[in-house]
Scaffold this active site. Structure first.
Site, short mmCIF file in Angstrom:
data_model
loop_
_atom_site.label_atom_id
_atom_site.label_comp_id
_atom_site.label_asym_id
_atom_site.label_seq_id
_atom_site.Cartn_x
_atom_site.Cartn_y
_atom_site.Cartn_z
N GLU A 95 -9.58 -28.84 -5.91
CA GLU A 95 -10.73 -28.03 -5.54
C GLU A 95 -11.61 -28.69 -4.48
OE1 GLU A 95 -12.87 -26.67 -8.91
OE2 GLU A 95 -14.12 -25.32 -7.75
N ASP A 96 -11.83 -29.99 -4.59
CA ASP A 96 -12.84 -30.63 -3.75
C ASP A 96 -12.31 -31.48 -2.60
OD1 ASP A 96 -14.63 -29.48 -5.39
OD2 ASP A 96 -15.17 -31.28 -6.51
#
Ligand code: MN
Length: 725
Positions: A95-96
């Site tokens: 996600e990051d």
């Protein structure tokens, strides 16, 4: 651990491994220490995760890596397997950062990649409304969890660390996260038997939502510690002496209930701290099950039981696999004392719940499947299309918050049901077919009505008949999501079967009227062309009056330009849509004639597409309009369009409401609609049996406006469904 795990590990001689890394290995419980190769693997993951998050900071200002590290630490503390601990360290990288599933699969481990992806999927998607977003997130979560429960355990560790560090967020966010934790994560943890996790989450929720109460309780519990310890000593002495005679060595513990549970009891019983706190809970831990019962006997010999009966959760465990003997006695000084007696293993499972099974069973056992039977039931339910977000959340909450009763089949088999369950729930719990055929019930040999609330210990016999007849009334009687879902499905299917049959009869009649046209034969061949994926759906629409024979006639036998896909529409809607010519930008073309499709009634906010018709300008459909497939063959005539609306502009929208027939239903609908500053163009209702079908045409300015009206209508008493048409 398999050898492939080590394939890509190169031992890094240069960096001295920090203490922090060793903490990951050291806090694990007995029997779950890691091997040398597992340590190398975790070191590789540690460096990889630290590198991936390099330069990123948390809201608190500390390096981002601290978060995934703490999540891994929590998982290690729960004695989870090495793959899960590694996945915890990497849970945010997809996600990051720009690291992909493939990269993790290739460089780290395919199983880790899968778990990380599962966790990412839970949190990655944006939705229209809060309710939808929440419901959809949990759908995603449960579908992933059904595949591998470790996804949920990682998510729990993630949430726990976020709650521990919630102080660095703004108040609004703190509140939102705390409420979500309260509504879903804490009850889920309870359902999975994870007492320790749930207690910490709940205390952090209390700290966030009611800091004053939290501080008060913390102070009180601390102040009373000495007298509590002293009381436990006084209580234990005679018991220990008695047990020594029988050669039983027991650990006797008494600890304070967690703050939130004291808080909840004070609120529910409306009593001061001192009175609630008087209910002291003492735990006796022994080696074997036989010893548990021996301890129970000794306790009752020394102290007077408050009630004759005690609870035996060893013989029949709770649904979350909690096992213990419970009894309540008058302890020294006449104080009421609650006693839990269990073995070491039971104690560990009572604390860690499903996570404990990775220690005892290496995570492969059927026990884990049993834990999630209810979860799989829910997932089955998700697969039925008859359920919307709101219904799903309701079902989830029923299953999460229920207290249980235990009843028996005529053969003596135990059946668990939520408190408040009726013979209908029992019938569906036995088998869906028993539920559908249920016409009566006997409780302990006596006939009872189907809405009787069952009590623990009763023997239930269901009387069935081949003539199945679930009804809307049952939706009011049933309590379990299993029964509710099955009943809804039956009603829906049956209505549809009736409609299909009726549609077929209408077309047969039409055939008899006009023998040259062969209506039925034509629609059987050409339903796809008319925008339907199957013949049944078309027949159902005819049966429900959605598609008139005149319209069908036009579509089947008229010239091409008359073949515009148009569904059933009311005359007034027709007028309004003709009036609304603006609000659309067609790419590259100016002053096009615009018409809104009457099958899907697009309104601003809907994704749309244009269809160029001969002589009638551009017809605007929603992207997911059912009639689009029929247009696909004419691809070159589809065109990109965009909304371009004035503030004052209004659009017609058609809403279909189904509700229990009652006084003032139409009046309430009108009132609630007007309260949102919405004009009603038309309202029509017809009642069949006790169900009112209402067609409402309103003027709205955009999708948000429409959603607002729909959600208000849904909250009205007796409403079964509100759908946009
Ligand atoms: Mn996270």
């Amino acid at each position: 651990m398999s050898e492939e795990l080590l394939e890509n590990v190169s031992v890094d001689e240069e960096e001295v491994r920090p203490k922090k890394f060793y903490s990951l290995l050291e806090i694990r419980g007995k029997g779950t220490q890691v091997t040398k190769e597992q340590e190398e693997f975790l070191w590789k993951v540690y460096k990889y995760a630290r590198e991936a998050h390099r330069g990123q900071k948390r809201k608190s200002g500390e390096p981002y890596f601290e978060h995934p590290y703490q999540v891994a630490l929590i998982l290690s503390e729960m004695n989870m397997d090495v793959i899960t601990v590694a996945s915890g360290m990497l849970h945010d990288v997809i996600e990051d950062t720009n690291i992909s599933f493939q990269e993790i699969a290739e460089i780290i481990h395919p199983e880790v990649a899968q778990l990380v992806e599962g966790v990412t999927k839970i949190s990655g998607i944006k939705f229209k409304t809060h309710e939808d977003k929440q419901a959809d997130n949990f759908r995603k979560m449960l579908l992933n969890v059904a595949r591998d429960i470790r996804v949920l355990i990682i998510k729990f560790a993630d949430r726990l660390h976020n709650m521990r560090t919630i102080g660095s967020l703004n108040k609004m966010k703190q509140r939102r996260i705390a409420l979500e934790t309260q509504e879903i994560y804490a009850p889920l943890a309870h359902r999975l038997g994870m007492y320790k996790l749930r207690a910490e989450l709940e205390d952090l929720i209390l700290k966030t939502l009611d800091y004053e109460a939290y501080r008060f309780l913390k102070k009180k519990v601390r102040e009373s510690k000495d007298s509590r310890d002293n009381y436990i000593k006084v209580f234990s002495e005679p018991l220990k002496k008695e047990l020594a005679k029988q050669n039983i060595s027991a650990v006797i513990k008494g600890r304070s209930k967690h703050f939130y549970s004291i808080y909840r009891k004070m609120k529910i019983r409306n009593k001061p701290f001192e009175e609630i706190y008087d209910l002291l809970a003492i735990r006796v831990i022994v080696d074997t099950v036989e010893q548990c019962y021996a301890v129970l006997g000794s306790v009752h010999k020394i102290f007077t039981p408050v009630m004759e009966r005690f609870k035996d959760y060893i013989a029949s465990h709770k649904a979350n696999y909690y096992q213990s003997l419970h009894t309540t006695v008058y302890g020294p000084g006449g104080k009421v004392v609650e006693i839990q007696i269990r073995t070491r293993e039971m104690d560990h499972i009572a604390e860690e719940g499903i996570a404990a099974h990775w220690k005892y069973k290496e995570g492969k056992s059927n026990d884990i499947d049993k834990y999630v039977v209810w979860l799989r039931d829910l997932v089955e339910m998700l697969k039925t299309d008859s359920i919307n977000s709101r219904e799903f959340m309701e079902a989830l909450k029923i299953d999460l918050f229920k207290d249980e009763i235990f009843v028996f089949t005529p053969m003596g088999d135990l059946v668990r049901l939520p408190v408040g369950s009726t013979p209908i729930d029992f019938a569906f719990e036995i088998h869906t077919e028993v539920g559908y055929g249920c016409i009566g019930a006997k409780v302990d040999g006596k006939m009872v009505s189907l809405n009787t609330q069952l009590k623990s210990g009763q023997k239930i016999e269901i009387i069935t008949s081949d003539a199945k007849k679930p009804s809307y009334a049952w939706l009011k009687i049933a309590k379990t999501s299993k029964a509710l879902t099955a009943i809804k499905k039956w009603i829906k299917n049956n209505q549809k079967q009736d409609s299909i049959q009726l549609g077929r009869e209408i077309l047969e009649k039409e055939n008899r009227k006009n023998r040259t046209l062969h209506f039925l034969a034509e629609v059987e061949k050409r339903f796809a062309e008319l925008g339907y994926d199957n013949l049944d759906n078309l027949l159902a629409d005819v049966g429900e009056g959605e598609l008139s024979t005149n319209r069908l006639h036009e579509k089947l036998f008229a010239a091409e330009e008359e073949q515009q896909p148009e569904g059933f529409l009311t005359a007034s809607l027709n007028r309004l849509t003709r009036r609304t010519n603006h609000g659309i930008k067609v790419h590259g073309v100016k002053n096009m004639m615009i018409k809104f499709a009457q099958c899907c009634h697009p309104i601003p906010g809907d994704p749309i597409i244009g269809f160029i018709s001969r002589g009638r300008g551009v017809i605007i459909h929603t992207n997911d309009c059912n009639n689009i497939p029929a247009l696909v063959g004419k691809n070159e005539r589809l065109i990109d369009v965009e909304w371009d609306v004035d503030k004052q502009q209004i659009f017609a929208s058609n809403i279909k409401i189904t509700g229990q027939e009652r006084r003032n239903l139409l009046a309430d609908i009108t009132k609630i609609t007007s309260e949102t500053n919405t004009n009603i163009i038309q309202i029509e209702g017809n009642v069949d049996d006790t169900i009112n079908h209402i067609n409402l045409v309103i003027e709205v300015s955009n999708l948000r406006h429409l959603d607002k009206v729909i959600s208000k209508l849904r909250r009205l008493q007796g409403i079964i469904s509100v759908e946009r048409k």
